[in-house]
Scaffold this motif. Structure first.
Motif, PDB file in Angstrom:
ATOM      1  N   TRP A 206       0.843  -1.208   0.000  1.00 42.65           N
ATOM      2  CA  TRP A 206       0.000   0.000   0.000  1.00 42.65           C
ATOM      3  C   TRP A 206       0.879   1.259   0.000  1.00 42.65           C
ATOM      4  CZ3 TRP A 206      -3.824   1.477   4.532  1.00 42.65           C
ATOM      5  CH2 TRP A 206      -4.740   2.422   4.068  1.00 42.65           C
ATOM      6  N   TRP A 207       1.985   1.183   0.705  1.00 41.33           N
ATOM      7  CA  TRP A 207       2.909   2.324   0.749  1.00 41.33           C
ATOM      8  C   TRP A 207       3.377   2.665  -0.666  1.00 41.33           C
ATOM      9  CZ3 TRP A 207       4.509   6.330   3.312  1.00 41.33           C
ATOM     10  CH2 TRP A 207       5.714   6.936   2.968  1.00 41.33           C
ATOM     11  N   GLU A 208       3.787   1.635  -1.422  1.00 44.34           N
ATOM     12  CA  GLU A 208       4.316   1.876  -2.773  1.00 44.34           C
ATOM     13  C   GLU A 208       3.219   2.347  -3.719  1.00 44.34           C
ATOM     14  OE1 GLU A 208       7.123   2.151  -4.160  1.00 44.34           O
ATOM     15  OE2 GLU A 208       8.529   1.289  -2.723  1.00 44.34           O
ATOM     16  N   SER A 209       1.998   1.791  -3.589  1.00 44.12           N
ATOM     17  CA  SER A 209       0.944   2.134  -4.562  1.00 44.12           C
ATOM     18  C   SER A 209       0.289   3.481  -4.255  1.00 44.12           C
ATOM     19  CB  SER A 209      -0.130   1.040  -4.594  1.00 44.12           C
ATOM     20  OG  SER A 209      -0.827   1.000  -3.361  1.00 44.12           O
ATOM     21  N   ASP A 210      -0.015   3.784  -2.998  1.00 45.73           N
ATOM     22  CA  ASP A 210      -0.801   4.982  -2.675  1.00 45.73           C
ATOM     23  C   ASP A 210      -0.282   5.795  -1.500  1.00 45.73           C
ATOM     24  OD1 ASP A 210      -3.493   4.822  -4.313  1.00 45.73           O
ATOM     25  OD2 ASP A 210      -3.060   2.801  -3.604  1.00 45.73           O
ATOM     26  N   LEU A 211       0.066   5.092  -0.426  1.00 44.39           N
ATOM     27  CA  LEU A 211       0.283   5.822   0.828  1.00 44.39           C
ATOM     28  C   LEU A 211       1.362   6.891   0.723  1.00 44.39           C
ATOM     29  CD1 LEU A 211       0.023   3.108   3.639  1.00 44.39           C
ATOM     30  CD2 LEU A 211      -1.561   4.975   3.153  1.00 44.39           C
ATOM     31  N   HIS A 212       2.419   6.620  -0.016  1.00 41.13           N
ATOM     32  CA  HIS A 212       3.494   7.620  -0.080  1.00 41.13           C
ATOM     33  C   HIS A 212       3.017   8.891  -0.787  1.00 41.13           C
ATOM     34  CE1 HIS A 212       4.204   6.056  -4.207  1.00 41.13           C
ATOM     35  NE2 HIS A 212       4.779   7.218  -4.429  1.00 41.13           N
ATOM     36  N   LYS A 213       1.867   8.786  -1.491  1.00 42.30           N
ATOM     37  CA  LYS A 213       1.304   9.984  -2.148  1.00 42.30           C
ATOM     38  C   LYS A 213       0.223  10.643  -1.280  1.00 42.30           C
ATOM     39  CE  LYS A 213       0.848   7.247  -5.879  1.00 42.30           C
ATOM     40  NZ  LYS A 213       0.324   6.695  -7.100  1.00 42.30           N
ATOM     41  N   LEU A 234      12.199   1.982   6.070  1.00 38.82           N
ATOM     42  CA  LEU A 234      11.442   3.163   5.634  1.00 38.82           C
ATOM     43  C   LEU A 234      12.334   4.407   5.568  1.00 38.82           C
ATOM     44  CD1 LEU A 234       7.905   3.087   7.254  1.00 38.82           C
ATOM     45  CD2 LEU A 234       8.456   3.454   4.856  1.00 38.82           C
ATOM     46  N   ILE A 235      13.203   4.557   6.575  1.00 44.02           N
ATOM     47  CA  ILE A 235      14.131   5.699   6.548  1.00 44.02           C
ATOM     48  C   ILE A 235      14.968   5.647   5.263  1.00 44.02           C
ATOM     49  CG2 ILE A 235      16.228   6.625   7.645  1.00 44.02           C
ATOM     50  CD1 ILE A 235      14.917   5.971  10.377  1.00 44.02           C
ATOM     51  N   ASP A 236      15.435   4.446   4.926  1.00 43.76           N
ATOM     52  CA  ASP A 236      16.235   4.304   3.705  1.00 43.76           C
ATOM     53  C   ASP A 236      15.387   4.580   2.460  1.00 43.76           C
ATOM     54  OD1 ASP A 236      18.475   3.817   5.150  1.00 43.76           O
ATOM     55  OD2 ASP A 236      18.375   1.634   5.004  1.00 43.76           O
ATOM     56  N   TRP A 237      14.098   4.192   2.491  1.00 36.79           N
ATOM     57  CA  TRP A 237      13.216   4.494   1.351  1.00 36.79           C
ATOM     58  C   TRP A 237      13.184   6.013   1.122  1.00 36.79           C
ATOM     59  CZ3 TRP A 237       9.236   7.455  -0.236  1.00 36.79           C
ATOM     60  CH2 TRP A 237       8.560   7.078  -1.399  1.00 36.79           C
ATOM     61  N   PHE A 238      13.016   6.765   2.216  1.00 39.31           N
ATOM     62  CA  PHE A 238      12.939   8.227   2.071  1.00 39.31           C
ATOM     63  C   PHE A 238      14.251   8.783   1.532  1.00 39.31           C
ATOM     64  CE2 PHE A 238       9.187   7.881   4.746  1.00 39.31           C
ATOM     65  CZ  PHE A 238       8.381   8.900   4.268  1.00 39.31           C
ATOM     66  N   LYS A 239      15.359   8.198   1.958  1.00 40.75           N
ATOM     67  CA  LYS A 239      16.663   8.725   1.503  1.00 40.75           C
ATOM     68  C   LYS A 239      16.889   8.445   0.022  1.00 40.75           C
ATOM     69  CE  LYS A 239      20.240   8.230   4.318  1.00 40.75           C
ATOM     70  NZ  LYS A 239      21.137   7.710   5.366  1.00 40.75           N
ATOM     71  N   THR A 240      16.463   7.274  -0.455  1.00 40.94           N
ATOM     72  CA  THR A 240      16.737   6.915  -1.843  1.00 40.94           C
ATOM     73  C   THR A 240      15.613   7.343  -2.797  1.00 40.94           C
ATOM     74  OG1 THR A 240      15.864   4.719  -1.408  1.00 40.94           O
ATOM     75  CG2 THR A 240      18.255   4.969  -1.308  1.00 40.94           C
ATOM     76  N   ASN A 241      14.515   7.842  -2.236  1.00 44.50           N
ATOM     77  CA  ASN A 241      13.397   8.271  -3.098  1.00 44.50           C
ATOM     78  C   ASN A 241      13.073   9.736  -2.872  1.00 44.50           C
ATOM     79  OD1 ASN A 241      12.092   5.714  -4.479  1.00 44.50           O
ATOM     80  ND2 ASN A 241      12.700   5.110  -2.423  1.00 44.50           N
ATOM     81  N   GLN A 242      14.103  10.535  -2.702  1.00 44.17           N
ATOM     82  CA  GLN A 242      13.888  11.957  -2.396  1.00 44.17           C
ATOM     83  C   GLN A 242      13.077  12.608  -3.510  1.00 44.17           C
ATOM     84  OE1 GLN A 242      16.195  14.135  -0.123  1.00 44.17           O
ATOM     85  NE2 GLN A 242      17.423  12.519   0.741  1.00 44.17           N
ATOM     86  N   GLY A 243      12.079  13.374  -3.096  1.00 41.70           N
ATOM     87  CA  GLY A 243      11.243  14.077  -4.073  1.00 41.70           C
ATOM     88  C   GLY A 243      10.010  13.290  -4.495  1.00 41.70           C
ATOM     89  N   ARG A 244       9.952  11.975  -4.180  1.00 43.67           N
ATOM     90  CA  ARG A 244       8.781  11.179  -4.596  1.00 43.67           C
ATOM     91  C   ARG A 244       7.610  11.330  -3.642  1.00 43.67           C
ATOM     92  NH1 ARG A 244       9.472   5.022  -5.479  1.00 43.67           N
ATOM     93  NH2 ARG A 244       7.250   5.147  -5.899  1.00 43.67           N
ATOM     94  N   SER A 245       7.878  11.752  -2.409  1.00 42.52           N
ATOM     95  CA  SER A 245       6.809  11.778  -1.408  1.00 42.52           C
ATOM     96  C   SER A 245       6.912  13.043  -0.556  1.00 42.52           C
ATOM     97  CB  SER A 245       6.918  10.544  -0.499  1.00 42.52           C
ATOM     98  OG  SER A 245       6.021  10.648   0.573  1.00 42.52           O
TER      99      SER A 245
END
Ligand code: SF4
Length: 467
Positions: A206-213, A234-245
């Motif tokens: 759900w995080w990948e499909s909608d929640l991060h938006k 999750l912390i690493d997700w935010f670091k490697t996906n900067q600007g996506r959420s």
């Protein structure tokens, strides 16, 4: 919704203005039931907001539709009730505050006004059978924790599990119908670290499909979240996906970290744009360490101070869980927060006062009238002195005022806890055993409560109450 639709309103306004707008939909309307959720992935349970009792998520359905982590049948029924002006029983926390009749502001105001006013119309117009996208989410991956606070239990802390495993169940408690302190709550951790947890899988899907938006804020709780590998994922997700959420990440931490570990944490999160820390504290010194077993109060103070001095953390929020033991030093704890506010800014640090209802025997309402009045006056003095302090937020003043009113007006912790003799019995039974198991001393730690406590531990239950 008709009344609301005919009025031109673009913002919530003050707390009382927010209440009026919610009441235009219905006198039980609360947006938390639509857009806010707490989900315990270790046990597959959820509630919204965090006050009502938790209920189970369907494991088989959630694999197919991860939105059912939040949109359970029970919440949909509660939404129907709110739109119809009925009061869901699980929301008793708010109904009790509102029933005081003192203009006290309940959490349905605070937990609604964090969303844009347009969300009120959207919630009202959405058919109750539909799934809605979350805007604020508190998530727990597991119960791993190095603290065993007195008002917590094994469902939320592996340190508490150890206490029960090593020393056996607490005995002689009769008001705790849910048996929080008598077993290790294995249902709170359905899967081991090495097993696939379908609820965790659903969350990341759900995080990948909608929640991060859709999420305004994702708050990770525990246990102690910094001890969970999924928090770091999750912390690493935010670091490697900067600007996506644009989701603001927040972590509920007991901040029981050594200085080295705190520095490592600060270094690892320094690139995150929005990180906020929520930490529990409602007393000072040995009183704080008694209530929150595992805490080193001096280390905690130093850790908060360091977080406020770094740019890596946007804000620190001190959550005060108002229980019977914290009232003697709560004013001094608030002094400390006010000092930090004055030094670091009004928004860099804040506090909330959340009144404990479970376990009922630890509620502030268990105290005798004389002590309640003493502590109520102390808090009133603090408020009188600081009411116009520019560093205090409106919600902080209102939280304190409602606690003062609560101590004055409300007589029992919740509707089932009317039996004061049982609560007194359990208070004495629990803290006698807590002292022995944790090597603590109630009387030395709380001198203002000692005389009353001594009378409690000699307390004899009336003959007609059976254990
Ligand atoms: S307990 Fe209060 S704030 Fe929470 S969902 Fe119910 S009405 Fe809203």
């Amino acid at each position: 919704m008709n009344d609301f639709a005919t009025q031109i309103v673009t913002h919530w306004g003050s707390d009382s203005g927010t209440l009026k707008k919610l009441n235009l939909v219905s006198e039980s309307m609360c947006l938390a039931k639509w857009y806010n959720s707490t989900i315990w992935l270790g046990s597959g349970m959820t509630t919204s907001c965090h006050h009502p009792p938790a209920h189970a998520v369907d494991k088989d359905k959630v694999i197919i539709n991860p939105k059912l982590l939040h949109n359970t049948d029970q919440k949909k029924e509660d939404r129907r009730k709110m739109l119809a002006g009925e009061k869901p029983a699980g929301c008793e926390y708010c109904w009790k505050i509102e029933a005081m009749g003192t203009n006290a502001v309940s959490d349905r105001v605070y937990k609604s006004k964090i969303y844009p006013l347009t969300a009120l119309r959207e919630a009202s117009d959405t058919p109750v059978k539909n799934d809605v996208d979350l805007r604020t989410l508190e998530i727990s991956f597991d119960r791993t924790c190095n603290f065993a606070c007195s008002y917590c239990n094994p469902a939320f802390s592996t340190a508490w599990v150890k206490d029960i495993k090593n020393n056996g169940p607490y005995t002689g408690l009769i008001s705790d119908g849910r048996n929080h302190f008598t077993h290790t709550h294995e249902s709170s951790q359905l899967y081991t670290i090495n097993e696939t947890n379908p609820y965790v899988e659903a969350f990341f899907k759900w995080w990948e499909s909608d929640l991060h938006k859709t999420l305004q804020e994702l708050r990770i709780t525990g246990g102690e979240p910094l001890m969970s590998g999924y928090t770091w994922k999750l912390i690493d997700w935010f670091k490697t996906n900067q600007g996506r959420s644009n989701t603001k990440l927040a972590i509920n931490s007991n901040l029981g970290l050594t200085t080295d570990k705190l520095h490592n944490f600060v270094e690892r999160v320094k690139d995150l744009p929005h990180l906020e820390i929520y930490t529990s504290q409602e007393a000072i010194g040995s009183a704080a360490e008694y209530i929150r077993d595992g805490l080193d109060y001096g280390q905690w103070l130093q850790n908060v101070q360091e977080l406020l001095e770094t740019n890596s953390i946007k804000a620190v929020h001190v959550m005060c869980t108002i229980n019977a033991l914290c009232l003697s030093t709560l004013d001094q704890s608030l002094d400390r927060v006010l000092e930090w506010k004055t030094k670091h800014g009004r928004d860099r640090v804040s506090f909330t006062l959340n009144i404990l209802r479970f376990p009922s025997f630890q509620s502030p309402l268990i105290l005798p009238a004389k002590l309640k009045e003493l502590f109520r006056c102390r808090l009133q003095d603090w408020l009188n002195l600081n009411r116009h302090n520019e560093f205090l937020h409106e919600h902080e003043i209102n939280h304190l005022q409602r606690l003062i009113d609560y101590l004055d007006v409300v007589k029992t912790p919740h509707s089932d806890a009317f039996d004061i003799p049982k609560l007194l019995n359990d208070f004495g039974q629990f803290y006698t055993q807590y002292d022995q198991r944790r090597n603590k001393d109630f009387g030395k730690t709380f001198p203002e409560l000692k005389e009353w406590y001594d009378s409690i531990i000699q307390y004899q239950l009336p003959n007609d109450i059976q254990i």
